[in-house]
Design a protein around this motif. Structure first.
Motif, PDB file in Angstrom:
ATOM      1  N   GLN A  13       3.181   9.038  -2.955  1.00 53.65           N
ATOM      2  CA  GLN A  13       4.187   8.946  -4.007  1.00 53.65           C
ATOM      3  C   GLN A  13       4.685  10.351  -4.288  1.00 53.65           C
ATOM      4  OE1 GLN A  13       0.838   7.010  -5.543  1.00 53.65           O
ATOM      5  NE2 GLN A  13       2.041   5.507  -6.690  1.00 53.65           N
ATOM      6  N   ALA A  62       5.805   3.514   1.478  1.00 53.31           N
ATOM      7  CA  ALA A  62       5.008   2.335   1.835  1.00 53.31           C
ATOM      8  C   ALA A  62       5.458   1.904   3.224  1.00 53.31           C
ATOM      9  CB  ALA A  62       5.215   1.223   0.812  1.00 53.31           C
ATOM     10  N   TYR A  92       0.852  -1.183   0.000  1.00 55.75           N
ATOM     11  CA  TYR A  92       0.000   0.000   0.000  1.00 55.75           C
ATOM     12  C   TYR A  92       0.892   1.239   0.000  1.00 55.75           C
ATOM     13  CZ  TYR A  92      -3.375   3.473   1.570  1.00 55.75           C
ATOM     14  OH  TYR A  92      -4.167   4.588   1.677  1.00 55.75           O
ATOM     15  N   PHE A  93       0.761   2.018  -1.068  1.00 57.12           N
ATOM     16  CA  PHE A  93       1.535   3.254  -1.159  1.00 57.12           C
ATOM     17  C   PHE A  93       0.774   4.368  -0.446  1.00 57.12           C
ATOM     18  CE2 PHE A  93       4.658   1.274  -3.357  1.00 57.12           C
ATOM     19  CZ  PHE A  93       4.508   1.066  -4.721  1.00 57.12           C
ATOM     20  N   MET A  94       1.308   4.810   0.688  1.00 58.73           N
ATOM     21  CA  MET A  94       0.665   5.912   1.404  1.00 58.73           C
ATOM     22  C   MET A  94       0.784   7.208   0.618  1.00 58.73           C
ATOM     23  SD  MET A  94       1.897   5.169   5.282  1.00 58.73           S
ATOM     24  CE  MET A  94       1.044   6.617   5.874  1.00 58.73           C
ATOM     25  N   ARG A 147      -1.091  11.118 -10.942  1.00 59.38           N
ATOM     26  CA  ARG A 147      -0.940   9.672 -10.860  1.00 59.38           C
ATOM     27  C   ARG A 147      -1.798   9.033 -11.938  1.00 59.38           C
ATOM     28  NH1 ARG A 147      -1.736   8.725  -5.069  1.00 59.38           N
ATOM     29  NH2 ARG A 147      -3.908   9.091  -5.628  1.00 59.38           N
ATOM     30  N   TRP A 172       3.314   7.431 -11.726  1.00 56.61           N
ATOM     31  CA  TRP A 172       3.030   8.818 -11.396  1.00 56.61           C
ATOM     32  C   TRP A 172       3.950   9.727 -12.188  1.00 56.61           C
ATOM     33  CZ3 TRP A 172       4.793   5.065  -8.271  1.00 56.61           C
ATOM     34  CH2 TRP A 172       5.981   5.230  -7.579  1.00 56.61           C
ATOM     35  N   THR A 178      -0.748  12.010  -1.963  1.00 60.40           N
ATOM     36  CA  THR A 178      -1.124  10.938  -1.055  1.00 60.40           C
ATOM     37  C   THR A 178      -2.058   9.951  -1.750  1.00 60.40           C
ATOM     38  OG1 THR A 178      -3.114  12.015  -0.203  1.00 60.40           O
ATOM     39  CG2 THR A 178      -1.003  12.582   0.855  1.00 60.40           C
ATOM     40  N   SER A 179      -2.315   8.854  -1.073  1.00 55.50           N
ATOM     41  CA  SER A 179      -3.230   7.859  -1.624  1.00 55.50           C
ATOM     42  C   SER A 179      -4.619   8.455  -1.844  1.00 55.50           C
ATOM     43  CB  SER A 179      -3.306   6.652  -0.697  1.00 55.50           C
ATOM     44  OG  SER A 179      -3.740   7.041   0.589  1.00 55.50           O
ATOM     45  N   LYS A 191      -2.312   3.654 -10.500  1.00 57.27           N
ATOM     46  CA  LYS A 191      -1.620   4.098  -9.294  1.00 57.27           C
ATOM     47  C   LYS A 191      -0.230   3.523  -9.143  1.00 57.27           C
ATOM     48  CE  LYS A 191      -5.731   5.348  -6.692  1.00 57.27           C
ATOM     49  NZ  LYS A 191      -6.450   5.278  -5.413  1.00 57.27           N
ATOM     50  N   ASN A 192       0.258   2.752 -10.130  1.00 59.37           N
ATOM     51  CA  ASN A 192       1.652   2.322 -10.053  1.00 59.37           C
ATOM     52  C   ASN A 192       2.531   3.169 -10.955  1.00 59.37           C
ATOM     53  OD1 ASN A 192       0.557   1.227 -12.434  1.00 59.37           O
ATOM     54  ND2 ASN A 192       2.135  -0.351 -12.501  1.00 59.37           N
TER      55      ASN A 192
END
Length: 116
Positions: A35, A100, A31-33, A72, A79, A53-54, A76-77
Motif C-alpha cells: 500500500q 493487489a 491480498y494487498f501486496m 498502516r 493506511w 509492503t504486507s 490493514k484496510n
C-alpha cells in the motif's frame, strides 16, 4: 474495491498533515501486496512518495525521507501518511494506492497545499 483519501488541506511551511486512506468493498478476498502514497504536482508526472509492503517494509522517495512516515492500521484496510516539516515543493494532489497484483487500486486524490 474503493479507496478514499482524507486529511489534505492548506498548511504553512514547516507544518504537518496526516493523510488517511480507507479501503472498502470486496476487500476480504483480496491480498494487498503493498500500500502506498503517490503525488502529482501541476505539470509534473505522478511520483512515488512512500510504500509499505504486507510484511511492513517501507520505502520512501529521497525527497521525503526523514519527514514523512507511512503506517498502516491494525485492520490493514487503512493506511496513513504522516507529513512533517512540509515544504512548498510538497504541494500536490496525493493519491493512495493498493497493489493487489494483477489489480492496482487508486483513490480519487486529496489536495495538499503548502504555502504561507
Amino acid at each position: 474495491v474503493q479507496l478514499v483519501e482524507s486529511g489534505g488541506g492548506l498548511v504553512q511551511p514547516g507544518g504537518s498533515l496526516r493523510l488517511s486512506c480507507a479501503a472498502s468493498g470486496s476487500i476480504f478476498s483480496i491480498y494487498f501486496m503493498a500500500q502506498g502514497w503517490y503525488r502529482q504536482a501541476p505539470g509534473k508526472q505522478r511520483e512515488l512518495v512512500a510504500t509499505i509492503t504486507s510484511g511492513g517494509t517501507t520505502n520512501y522517495a529521497d525527497s521525503v525521507k526523514g519527514r514523512f512516515t507511512i503506517s498502516r492500521g491494525n485492520a490493514k484496510n487503512t493506511w496513513y501518511l504522516q507529513m512533517d516539516s512540509l515544504k512548498p515543493e510538497d504541494t500536490a494532489v496525493y493519491y493512495c494506492n493498493a497493489d493487489a497484483r494483477p489489480s492496482m487500486y487508486w483513490g480519487q486524490g486529496t489536495q495538499v497545499t503548502v504555502s504561507s
